[in-house]
Design a protein around this motif. Structure first.
Motif, PDB file in Angstrom:
ATOM      1  N   THR A   1       0.834  -1.206   0.000  1.00 16.30           N
ATOM      2  CA  THR A   1       0.000   0.000   0.000  1.00 16.30           C
ATOM      3  C   THR A   1       0.863   1.247   0.000  1.00 16.30           C
TER       4      THR A   1
ATOM      5  N   VAL B   1       5.622   4.990   2.559  1.00 15.13           N
ATOM      6  CA  VAL B   1       4.880   5.972   3.359  1.00 15.13           C
ATOM      7  C   VAL B   1       5.541   7.339   3.222  1.00 15.13           C
TER       8      VAL B   1
ATOM      9  N   VAL C   1      -0.677   6.055  11.131  1.00 14.04           N
ATOM     10  CA  VAL C   1      -0.455   5.075  10.067  1.00 14.04           C
ATOM     11  C   VAL C   1       0.535   4.054  10.610  1.00 14.04           C
TER      12      VAL C   1
ATOM     13  N   VAL D   1       1.146   4.952   0.795  1.00 12.67           N
ATOM     14  CA  VAL D   1       0.507   6.012   1.576  1.00 12.67           C
ATOM     15  C   VAL D   1       1.121   7.335   1.134  1.00 12.67           C
TER      16      VAL D   1
ATOM     17  N   VAL E   1      -3.316  10.290  -0.202  1.00 16.73           N
ATOM     18  CA  VAL E   1      -4.013   9.383   0.712  1.00 16.73           C
ATOM     19  C   VAL E   1      -4.178  10.034   2.081  1.00 16.73           C
TER      20      VAL E   1
END
Length: 521
Positions: free
Chosen positions: A52, A78, A68, A54, A58
């Motif tokens: 994922t 991230v 997070v 981020v 987002v």
């Protein structure tokens, strides 16, 4: 009760811990970035693994996010800076896979020594090749460990049980700490010249990309074997393949690759190479630890409690006077790590007005910048002191409200080097004002070059000509003067990273004493 969005698989025990704390756990698998933007709306927490992304978008969509959580170590996916700017805490599970990674290193070490995968494949294909796959013993062989962080230390402990002699390269570990681990510290080229096996346990940084390249392999002991369970790109795969073909390197075992997923490589064609698809953290235990740890961190963050593995800490914990110095302090730590093979102690001195305030968070910023350059794991304000303790580095702070030349000054000393910085002007612009006790005045830049030279005419021209031939612009430059007024140091900000071959050209030039290229984040 908070809504926690979980977009990737984590251990069921972690999910149960979140539910037991009274939170709504929403497990989804978004098929696109657009779907993730919709799912994150209204969530107070987001838990991910490595897939994922981020992004700032987002985080903007998740306007209610408090935290997070990354169920693992790496945070490449991230946008930590964007999260910090929005006041979203980022947490990870930095200790979840260290044991699994160390054990996988040992598995590859043994597989490489005894040709286990090759013999297994041959026998299953109907060939009894007992003589072809004769191996070597680990006992009495020399293991070179590059990086004595948490994983490197665990590998050292296990290799001792096999009767191996241990040598290591890590300029940020004290000699005393190495002795406690029964390890002899060497320079990297020395290690390569004596080691029968080499394992890598360093972070992927501009300094470590291509660390094991053609030139270093050429200097290595004939018959050396390379094991990499750290990060792809630290070993030049093409150069390694060529060294194995020539017979100078006896073999290799790799779990990580420059580009992943990787299904094609010149190394895959070689019979004495063992490869695995990034399995270092792929154990049930590591996944369970990651799930449990991240669930615990998220619960603490949502409750407003202290979070041990927070990667970003709010600058609001610093006073209004100290807060502007946080980026400068982190930059100083980062630059100092690039200049100094620190061992033993790091002295941090605060001078001027800031010395009258609580400067502990500035020390954390220095350590965060420092270990962010050398650690094999993400570094935060929270875990930086523990990393210093693990590596046997004593951190000493001192303060004086007296400052002779600047209103405020942060100075670092250790490992035979010194560095100082301050903020100047109404805008509080950062400046490097001292390098190795030479006075300079240069803003910290992403790409920098520090050159020590003899005090004689023409030295600036030597450096400028070499950079010019390489097509590298000099954005800023200052000639540092010692207390005696001798101009024997240059600090340059360059338009791009200075290639290794240009650095070597400068080091070989007459009158040049040392060259340090620095690439900051």
């Amino acid at each position: 009760m908070a809504r926690i969005l979980v977009t990737e698989t984590i251990a069921e025990g972690g999910l149960e811990r979140l539910r037991a704390a009274g939170h709504e756990v929403d497990v989804r698998s978004p098929s696109s970035a657009e779907e993730l933007l919709e799912l994150v709306r209204g969530a107070q927490a987001l838990i991910i693994r490595s897939a994922t992304q981020v992004t700032a978008e987002v985080l903007e969509a998740g306007s209610e996010l408090v935290v997070v959580g990354r169920a693992g170590i790496g945070l490449d996916n991230v946008d930590v800076a964007a999260a910090t700017e929005r006041g979203v805490m980022v947490v990870n599970a930095p200790q979840s896979n260290v044991l699994s990674a160390a054990e996988h290193t040992m598995a590859l070490l043994l597989a490489q020594a005894r040709n286990i995968p090759q013999a297994n494949a041959a026998l299953k294909e109907g060939r009894w090749e007992r003589s072809r796959w004769t191996g070597v013993e680990l006992s009495d062989k020399t293991l070179g460990i590059v990086g004595l962080g948490r994983i490197g230390k665990l590998v050292a402990q296990r290799a001792l049980a096999f009767g191996m002699r241990l040598v290591a390269y890590d300029p940020f570990v004290s000699a005393e700490r190495a002795r406690q681990l029964s390890v002899e510290l060497l320079e990297l080229d020395e290690l390569m010249a004596v080691a029968d096996f080499v394992t890598l346990h360093v972070a992927k940084t501009p300094e470590t990309v291509g660390l094991i390249d053609a030139a270093r392999l050429e200097k290595a002991k004939p018959g050396i074997r390379i094991i990499n369970v750290a990060r792809g790109g630290i070993v030049d795969e093409t150069a390694l393949a060529e060294a194995i073909r020539s017979g100078h390197v006896a073999g290799a075992a790799l779990d990580v690759f420059d580009t992943e997923p990787c299904t094609e490589s010149p190394l895959f064609e070689l019979p004495n190479v063992v490869v695995t698809p990034h399995l270092g953290a792929s154990t049930h235990e590591a996944q369970d630890k990651a799930g449990d740890t991240i669930a615990e961190q998220v619960v603490l963050a949502l409750a407003g409690d202290f979070v041990p593995f927070a990667v970003n800490v709010s600058a609001a914990e610093a006073s209004e006077t100290v807060r502007p110095f946080l980026p400068m302090a982190e930059r100083l730590g980062e630059l100092f790590a690039s200049l100094s093979g620190l061992a033993g102690s790091l002295e941090i001195e605060y001078q001027g007005q800031i010395a009258g305030y609580d400067t502990r968070i500035l020390t954390l910023a220095v350590l965060k910048g420092f270990f962010g350059r050398v650690s094999d794991q993400p570094v935060s304000y929270v875990n930086a002191p523990a990393l210093a303790e693990e590596r046997g580095i004593e951190v000493r702070e001192s303060s004086t409200t007296t400052s002779h030349d600047y209103v405020n000054l942060i100075a670092l000393r250790g490992g035979g080097h010194a560095l100082a910085g301050t903020l100047v002007g109404l805008k509080g612009e950062p400046r490097i004002v001292m390098v190795d006790d030479h006075t300079v005045d240069v803003p910290p830049a992403r790409h920098m070059l520090v050159v020590r030279n003899e005090d004689r005419p023409g030295m600036i021209g030597v450096v400028g000509t070499a950079l010019g031939r390489a097509g590298i612009n000099i954005a800023d430059m200052d000639v540092g003067r010692s207390a005696e007024g001798v101009p024997a140091l240059m600090v340059l900000a360059t338009s791009q990273s200075v290639p290794v071959e240009v650095q070597e050209e400068l080091r070989a030039a007459g009158g040049i004493i040392s060259v340090h290229a620095v690439d900051l984040s």
